[in-house]
Design a protein around this motif. Structure first.
Motif, mmCIF file in Angstrom:
data_model
loop_
_atom_site.group_PDB
_atom_site.id
_atom_site.type_symbol
_atom_site.label_atom_id
_atom_site.label_comp_id
_atom_site.label_asym_id
_atom_site.label_seq_id
_atom_site.Cartn_x
_atom_site.Cartn_y
_atom_site.Cartn_z
ATOM 1 N N SER A 230 0.333 -43.232 14.795
ATOM 2 C CA SER A 230 0.660 -41.845 14.428
ATOM 3 C C SER A 230 -0.111 -40.813 15.247
ATOM 4 O O SER A 230 0.266 -39.643 15.300
ATOM 5 C CB SER A 230 0.373 -41.616 12.945
ATOM 6 O OG SER A 230 -1.025 -41.687 12.695
ATOM 7 N N ILE A 282 7.515 -43.387 11.530
ATOM 8 C CA ILE A 282 6.127 -42.954 11.346
ATOM 9 C C ILE A 282 5.720 -41.988 12.452
ATOM 10 O O ILE A 282 5.107 -40.933 12.191
ATOM 11 C CB ILE A 282 5.189 -44.178 11.315
ATOM 12 C CG1 ILE A 282 5.380 -44.941 10.002
ATOM 13 C CG2 ILE A 282 3.729 -43.757 11.484
ATOM 14 C CD1 ILE A 282 4.598 -46.224 9.909
ATOM 15 N N GLU A 283 6.053 -42.318 13.687
ATOM 16 C CA GLU A 283 5.710 -41.438 14.817
ATOM 17 C C GLU A 283 6.363 -40.068 14.669
ATOM 18 O O GLU A 283 5.743 -39.029 14.939
ATOM 19 C CB GLU A 283 6.147 -42.083 16.131
ATOM 20 C CG GLU A 283 5.326 -43.306 16.520
ATOM 21 C CD GLU A 283 5.922 -44.041 17.708
ATOM 22 O OE1 GLU A 283 5.188 -44.783 18.366
ATOM 23 O OE2 GLU A 283 7.135 -43.875 17.975
ATOM 24 N N ALA A 286 4.685 -38.104 11.770
ATOM 25 C CA ALA A 286 3.352 -37.675 12.196
ATOM 26 C C ALA A 286 3.443 -36.523 13.186
ATOM 27 O O ALA A 286 2.617 -35.602 13.167
ATOM 28 C CB ALA A 286 2.606 -38.857 12.824
ATOM 29 N N ARG A 301 -3.285 -40.235 8.619
ATOM 30 C CA ARG A 301 -2.456 -41.300 8.042
ATOM 31 C C ARG A 301 -3.390 -42.138 7.179
ATOM 32 O O ARG A 301 -4.249 -42.846 7.688
ATOM 33 C CB ARG A 301 -1.830 -42.147 9.148
ATOM 34 C CG ARG A 301 -0.911 -43.252 8.638
ATOM 35 C CD ARG A 301 -0.433 -44.132 9.787
ATOM 36 N NE ARG A 301 0.433 -45.210 9.332
ATOM 37 C CZ ARG A 301 0.744 -46.285 10.063
ATOM 38 N NH1 ARG A 301 0.256 -46.404 11.296
ATOM 39 N NH2 ARG A 301 1.525 -47.233 9.585
ATOM 40 N N PHE A 307 0.627 -40.162 4.165
ATOM 41 C CA PHE A 307 -0.047 -39.182 5.012
ATOM 42 C C PHE A 307 -0.677 -38.108 4.120
ATOM 43 O O PHE A 307 -0.240 -37.894 2.999
ATOM 44 C CB PHE A 307 0.945 -38.525 5.973
ATOM 45 C CG PHE A 307 1.649 -39.495 6.879
ATOM 46 C CD1 PHE A 307 1.217 -39.694 8.180
ATOM 47 C CD2 PHE A 307 2.754 -40.216 6.429
ATOM 48 C CE1 PHE A 307 1.861 -40.581 9.015
ATOM 49 C CE2 PHE A 307 3.399 -41.120 7.251
ATOM 50 C CZ PHE A 307 2.960 -41.296 8.550
#
Length: 403
Positions: A230, A282-283, A286, A301, A307
């Motif tokens: 992340s 997730i990327e 983030a 994270r 998060f």
């Protein structure tokens, strides 16, 4: 051997040691371009000292004198390029190289002037002062945050410029810099000049080494505290920095809020589309947090798909709007590797710190609000109204689900 000869030999040795030190930094991390340029500058400093030491052996010293001047000026240019690389500034290549050529030509022609004339001495020393000021301007113009070491380096560069500019007057006060170039090292001025050179060369080298080491350690620390996927803080680093942010907000008397988010149905994304698709989710999420966060916010994270972000200076209502904006934007975004009609969502819990609470209390209440958001059908925001566990009616009107 005169005192100036002895100092010159010390300068030669010091320059070699400093060049080796910077090369060691460069070899430790091949990406350290500044260290290579600093090393090059001190290698040129060695060459300069060797030429100066050999001048008494020449019957006609014109060529070695001009060469020594050009080599030392080149050393200051290499040092400035190292500073530019370190501070993210474009090196003024053309200006510095043109200045090197012009100054060398001037020094060549002023050799016909009387040796003790002020104009001749200034033609030799002022270009060095100019290069020190260029180095100062490079550090000053950097957009990087300057710490105490950087400010001290600027002060040393300014002082070095002053000492170069004052050397013609020092030479005049001490009776000149020798009847001819071969006699320079026997003069009182040579002892003073070489001693000053040693002091400033060491000061700038030690400062730049300390700055490089500081940045290496900061990078290592950042890597150890950053979640690789992340690129946000990992749980431990988030907790530490969140505590500091909360304490800072309390000292300033401003509100501070916490937003905790959890990706909805994340296990099914991994099961149905593979872990690579889950990683992209997730990327992407983030990235939303990084873009939305201000410089004083702390985002991390804190779990597999969980998060958190601390918002100093933000009250409950503003934090709720922050969470809703992030929720809405994320749920509308297509993500590569997933079907075009598939949308990922997240649930949010929001809480504001109350008097007498700790960061642990704040996280517990935000977690409880997140739990309510999950139970309400996901893809929504829930707000903790107070430390007693109450929930305001306005908190449950934010509920926009995609299924």
């Amino acid at each position: 051997m005169s005192g100036a000869n002895f100092i010159l030999l010390i300068n030669l040795s010091v320059a070699g040691l400093l060049a080796a030190s910077f090369m060691a930094v460069a070899f430790h991390d091949v990406g350290r371009a500044p260290a290579r340029w600093f090393a090059s500058g001190y290698v040129l400093g060695m060459v300069y000292s060797a030429i100066e030491f050999s001048i008494p052996a020449f019957s006609d010293a014109l060529l070695p004198v001009v060469t020594a001047f050009a080599v030392f000026l080149g050393a200051t240019i290499a040092f400035n390029v190292g500073l530019a690389r370190k501070y993210g500034v474009a090196p003024p290549w053309s200006s510095m190289l043109l200045f090197l050529v012009a100054a060398t030509i001037v020094v060549y022609f002023v050799q016909d002037l009387p040796r003790q004339s002020l104009a001749r001495m200034m033609a030799y020393q002022l270009p060095y002062a100019v290069m020190q000021l260029v180095g100062l301007a490079i550090v000053w113009s950097s957009r990087q945050r300057r710490g105490r070491l950087d400010r001290i380096l600027m002060a040393v560069l300014a002082a070095s410029a002053v000492q170069f500019a004052s050397k013609p007057f020092i030479a005049h006060a001490l009776g000149g810099w020798g009847a001819n170039p071969q006699a320079y090292l026997q003069s009182s001025y040579a002892l003073v000049s070489q001693s000053l050179g040693t002091v400033f060369a060491l000061a700038m080298a030690l400062l730049t080494l300390a700055i490089l080491v500081r940045d290496v350690l900061a990078e290592v620390t950042s890597r150890s505290e950053t979640d690789t996927l992340s690129r946000l803080l990992n749980r431990g680093a988030f907790t530490r920095q969140a505590e500091q942010a909360v304490l800072g907000a309390m000292r300033q008397g401003v509100p501070v809020a916490l937003v905790i988010a959890d990706l909805d149905h994340f296990k099914s994304i991994n099961d149905n589309f593979g872990h690579a698709s889950g990683d992209r989710v997730i990327e992407t999420f983030a990235g939303f947090l990084r873009e939305a966060a201000a410089g004083h916010h702390v985002a991390g994270r804190i779990g597999g798909e969980e998060f958190a972000i601390i918002l100093p200076g933000t009250n409950l209502a503003a934090a709720r709007l922050f969470a809703e904006g992030t929720r809405s934007a994320f749920s509308a975004l297509p993500i590569g590797g997933l079907p075009a009609d598939n949308r990922c969502t997240a649930s949010f819990g929001v809480a504001e710190l109350h008097t007498g609470e700790t960061i642990a209390d704040l996280m517990r209440r935000a977690d409880e609000a997140l739990y309510l958001a999950k139970n309400a059908g996901r893809d929504c925001v829930r707000v903790s109204a107070g430390p007693g566990g109450e929930w305001s009616s306005s908190a449950i009107v934010i509920n926009s689900r995609s299924g």
